[in-house]
Design an enzyme around this catalytic site. Structure first.
Site, PDB file in Angstrom:
ATOM      1  N   CYS A 291      74.924  69.707  37.885  1.00  0.00           N
ATOM      2  CA  CYS A 291      75.711  70.856  37.414  1.00  0.00           C
ATOM      3  C   CYS A 291      75.015  71.541  36.251  1.00  0.00           C
ATOM      4  CB  CYS A 291      77.123  70.418  37.058  1.00  0.00           C
ATOM      5  SG  CYS A 291      78.077  69.947  38.528  1.00  0.00           S
TER       6      CYS A 291
ATOM      7  N   GLU B  79      82.228  72.285  38.425  1.00  0.00           N
ATOM      8  CA  GLU B  79      81.367  73.388  37.973  1.00  0.00           C
ATOM      9  C   GLU B  79      80.606  73.987  39.144  1.00  0.00           C
ATOM     10  OE1 GLU B  79      81.351  70.068  34.812  1.00  0.00           O
ATOM     11  OE2 GLU B  79      81.159  70.190  36.987  1.00  0.00           O
TER      12      GLU B  79
ATOM     13  N   HIS C 252      81.493  68.893  42.792  1.00  0.00           N
ATOM     14  CA  HIS C 252      81.781  68.851  41.367  1.00  0.00           C
ATOM     15  C   HIS C 252      82.447  70.174  40.993  1.00  0.00           C
ATOM     16  CE1 HIS C 252      78.784  65.536  39.926  1.00  0.00           C
ATOM     17  NE2 HIS C 252      79.447  65.176  41.005  1.00  0.00           N
TER      18      HIS C 252
ATOM     19  N   CYS D 187      77.397  67.354  34.640  1.00  0.00           N
ATOM     20  CA  CYS D 187      76.458  66.263  34.903  1.00  0.00           C
ATOM     21  C   CYS D 187      75.014  66.704  34.687  1.00  0.00           C
ATOM     22  CB  CYS D 187      76.645  65.725  36.314  1.00  0.00           C
ATOM     23  SG  CYS D 187      76.206  66.865  37.635  1.00  0.00           S
TER      24      CYS D 187
END
Length: 175
Positions: free
Chosen positions: A117, A79, A77, A107
């Site tokens: 995240c 981040e 992801h 998320c």
């Protein structure tokens, strides 16, 4: 002399525009978020995950690190990658007034990794996150912004940039 920081960002060039790039003003926040959206265009295509870009910016307007979904691994992801790069030796610390700009709400839950995240952002000690749009319930329920706010983190949404972030993910939103 200009060097390169972890995350592949040129030191010196990241402060172009001077105070206009310091997080916290509407103009700077929009500029940084637009750059995060541009990063999302670098994501390898996926039919099962959003394309997201993230930029971690220091309080003085310097870029700490960048990331985009699937940058190193199919489960990455944006981040998560930016925060991992920020933890590299010699890089600036993630906390201390830094702002994380993400083209999509971080998320709150995920199946591919043990920590969401939102959890990673909280653990990093960040106090401010700026997003373009809230995660639609295509793959999982959203809720990352709610979780961040419950932890005392300021979350700013800039809905005017949401269409650009959604456009990168248009293939997932048709139906």
């Amino acid at each position: 002399m200009t060097g390169t920081r972890p995350g592949g960002v040129s030191a010196g060039a990241d402060r172009a525009g001077g105070g206009q790039r310091v997080p916290g003003t509407a103009d700077a926040d929009s500029r940084w978020l637009a750059e995060a959206i541009e990063l999302s265009r670098r994501c390898p295509p996926s039919a099962t995950a959003f394309s997201v870009g993230a930029i971690l910016v220091a309080a003085d307007g310097g870029v700490i690190a960048t990331g985009f979904s699937r940058e190193r691994d199919p489960h990455d992801h944006a981040e998560e990658i930016a925060l991992a790069k920020a933890a590299l030796p010699g890089s600036l610390p993630a906390a201390g007034g830094a702002t994380l700009y993400s083209s999509l709400e971080p998320c709150a839950a995920r199946a591919s990794r043990p920590r969401s995240c939102a959890e990673l952002i909280i653990a990093a000690g960040l106090q401010r996150v700026v997003i373009a749009w809230l995660e639609p319930p295509v793959f999982v329920r959203g809720g990352g912004a709610v979780r961040l706010r419950a932890a005392g983190i300021t979350v700013t949404e800039i809905p005017g940039l949401a269409p650009a972030a959604r456009a990168v993910n248009a293939h997932l939103l048709t139906g």
